[in-house]
Design a protein around this motif. Structure first.
Motif, PDB file in Angstrom:
ATOM      1  N   PRO A 108       0.823  -1.210   0.000  1.00  0.00           N
ATOM      2  CA  PRO A 108       0.000   0.000   0.000  1.00  0.00           C
ATOM      3  C   PRO A 108       0.863   1.269   0.000  1.00  0.00           C
ATOM      4  O   PRO A 108       2.003   1.254   0.451  1.00  0.00           O
ATOM      5  N   VAL A 109       0.293   2.330  -0.546  1.00  0.00           N
ATOM      6  CA  VAL A 109       0.946   3.641  -0.494  1.00  0.00           C
ATOM      7  C   VAL A 109       0.410   4.302   0.765  1.00  0.00           C
ATOM      8  O   VAL A 109      -0.801   4.474   0.911  1.00  0.00           O
ATOM      9  N   GLU A 110       1.310   4.642   1.680  1.00  0.00           N
ATOM     10  CA  GLU A 110       0.846   5.257   2.920  1.00  0.00           C
ATOM     11  C   GLU A 110       1.857   6.260   3.450  1.00  0.00           C
ATOM     12  O   GLU A 110       3.051   6.154   3.188  1.00  0.00           O
ATOM     13  N   GLY A 111       1.318   7.238   4.162  1.00  0.00           N
ATOM     14  CA  GLY A 111       2.144   8.296   4.733  1.00  0.00           C
ATOM     15  C   GLY A 111       1.379   9.605   4.742  1.00  0.00           C
ATOM     16  O   GLY A 111       0.215   9.671   4.361  1.00  0.00           O
ATOM     17  N   LYS A 112       2.038  10.641   5.177  1.00  0.00           N
ATOM     18  CA  LYS A 112       1.447  11.977   5.161  1.00  0.00           C
ATOM     19  C   LYS A 112       1.443  12.486   3.720  1.00  0.00           C
ATOM     20  O   LYS A 112       2.398  12.259   2.973  1.00  0.00           O
ATOM     21  N   LEU A 113       0.410  13.180   3.340  1.00  0.00           N
ATOM     22  CA  LEU A 113       0.285  13.677   1.983  1.00  0.00           C
ATOM     23  C   LEU A 113       1.501  14.515   1.587  1.00  0.00           C
ATOM     24  O   LEU A 113       2.064  14.323   0.506  1.00  0.00           O
ATOM     25  N   GLU A 124      -0.843  17.406   6.026  1.00  0.00           N
ATOM     26  CA  GLU A 124      -0.687  16.539   7.202  1.00  0.00           C
ATOM     27  C   GLU A 124      -1.662  15.361   7.201  1.00  0.00           C
ATOM     28  O   GLU A 124      -1.633  14.531   8.109  1.00  0.00           O
ATOM     29  N   SER A 125      -2.504  15.282   6.197  1.00  0.00           N
ATOM     30  CA  SER A 125      -3.495  14.199   6.138  1.00  0.00           C
ATOM     31  C   SER A 125      -2.810  12.865   5.860  1.00  0.00           C
ATOM     32  O   SER A 125      -1.833  12.791   5.115  1.00  0.00           O
ATOM     33  N   ASP A 126      -3.348  11.825   6.501  1.00  0.00           N
ATOM     34  CA  ASP A 126      -2.817  10.474   6.324  1.00  0.00           C
ATOM     35  C   ASP A 126      -3.385   9.851   5.052  1.00  0.00           C
ATOM     36  O   ASP A 126      -4.598   9.819   4.861  1.00  0.00           O
ATOM     37  N   VAL A 127      -2.501   9.364   4.213  1.00  0.00           N
ATOM     38  CA  VAL A 127      -2.877   8.727   2.953  1.00  0.00           C
ATOM     39  C   VAL A 127      -2.679   7.228   3.102  1.00  0.00           C
ATOM     40  O   VAL A 127      -1.656   6.782   3.615  1.00  0.00           O
ATOM     41  N   PHE A 128      -3.664   6.457   2.653  1.00  0.00           N
ATOM     42  CA  PHE A 128      -3.539   5.009   2.597  1.00  0.00           C
ATOM     43  C   PHE A 128      -4.236   4.546   1.321  1.00  0.00           C
ATOM     44  O   PHE A 128      -5.441   4.728   1.162  1.00  0.00           O
ATOM     45  N   LEU A 129      -3.461   3.975   0.411  1.00  0.00           N
ATOM     46  CA  LEU A 129      -3.997   3.497  -0.862  1.00  0.00           C
ATOM     47  C   LEU A 129      -3.646   2.033  -1.046  1.00  0.00           C
ATOM     48  O   LEU A 129      -2.475   1.672  -1.048  1.00  0.00           O
ATOM     49  N   LYS A 130      -4.647   1.207  -1.179  1.00  0.00           N
ATOM     50  CA  LYS A 130      -4.447  -0.195  -1.544  1.00  0.00           C
ATOM     51  C   LYS A 130      -5.057  -0.350  -2.933  1.00  0.00           C
ATOM     52  O   LYS A 130      -6.270  -0.345  -3.116  1.00  0.00           O
TER      53      LYS A 130
END
Length: 167
Positions: free
Chosen positions: A44-49, A86-92
């Motif tokens: 997954p792609v994840e982290g702060k924007l 600062e938003s958390d991104v989570f892409l599966k």
């Protein structure tokens, strides 16, 4: 103004003079991001924007545009309208959906990336392309009315002398 509002503003206010430069920036960014994602399709792609924008060397407003576009191709959609750096991104990513949506967007620079063959295989890619082409085919709900058939409006005249006259 949120990043999404900035993105919308950026898209809506392109001029002939600015469009090519904008499109070059966006398509190159998209290619970099998708290439990395496709290199690691199960991760997954994840982290702060803001951090992800830096990682992919794009402006945050361009990254939010990417997120807007990819939202139809992930397991769980993100509500990005109020997001900031600062938003958390989570892409599966759902690979089949992503490939199909790239076909739909006519993004040959994305669905032509070499990683697709390893991820989906040639047969699946052909199957998805065929499915997409079939989705664009317009099909009649009822058979075509023949010119010498009775008019479907109920007038009792032949179609060619009634509603078919203007067709």
């Amino acid at each position: 103004m949120t990043l999404f509002e900035q993105w919308t503003d950026l898209i809506e206010n392109q001029t002939k003079e600015t469009f090519n430069e904008f499109w070059k920036e966006y398509s190159e960014a998209e290619t970099r991001i998708y290439s990395d994602i496709l290199d690691h399709p199960n991760q997954p792609v994840e982290g702060k924007l803001g951090e992800l924008a830096k990682k992919y060397e794009v402006r945050p407003v361009i990254f939010i545009g990417f997120l807007d576009g990819v939202n139809e191709s992930i397991e769980e959609k993100n509500e990005i309208r109020d997001w900031d750096e600062e938003s958390d991104v989570f892409l599966k990513i759902v690979p089949e959906a992503l490939f199909y949506n790239m076909l739909k967007a006519d993004a040959d620079y994305l669905y032509g990336l070499p990683q697709w063959e390893d991820i989906l295989g040639k047969e699946k890619m052909v199957e998805l392309a065929k499915k997409y082409k079939q989705s664009k085919t317009v099909r009649r709900e009822s058979p075509k009315t023949g010119r010498n058939a009775p008019c479907p409006c109920g007038s009792g005249k032949k179609y060619k002398h009634c509603c078919g006259r203007n067709a």
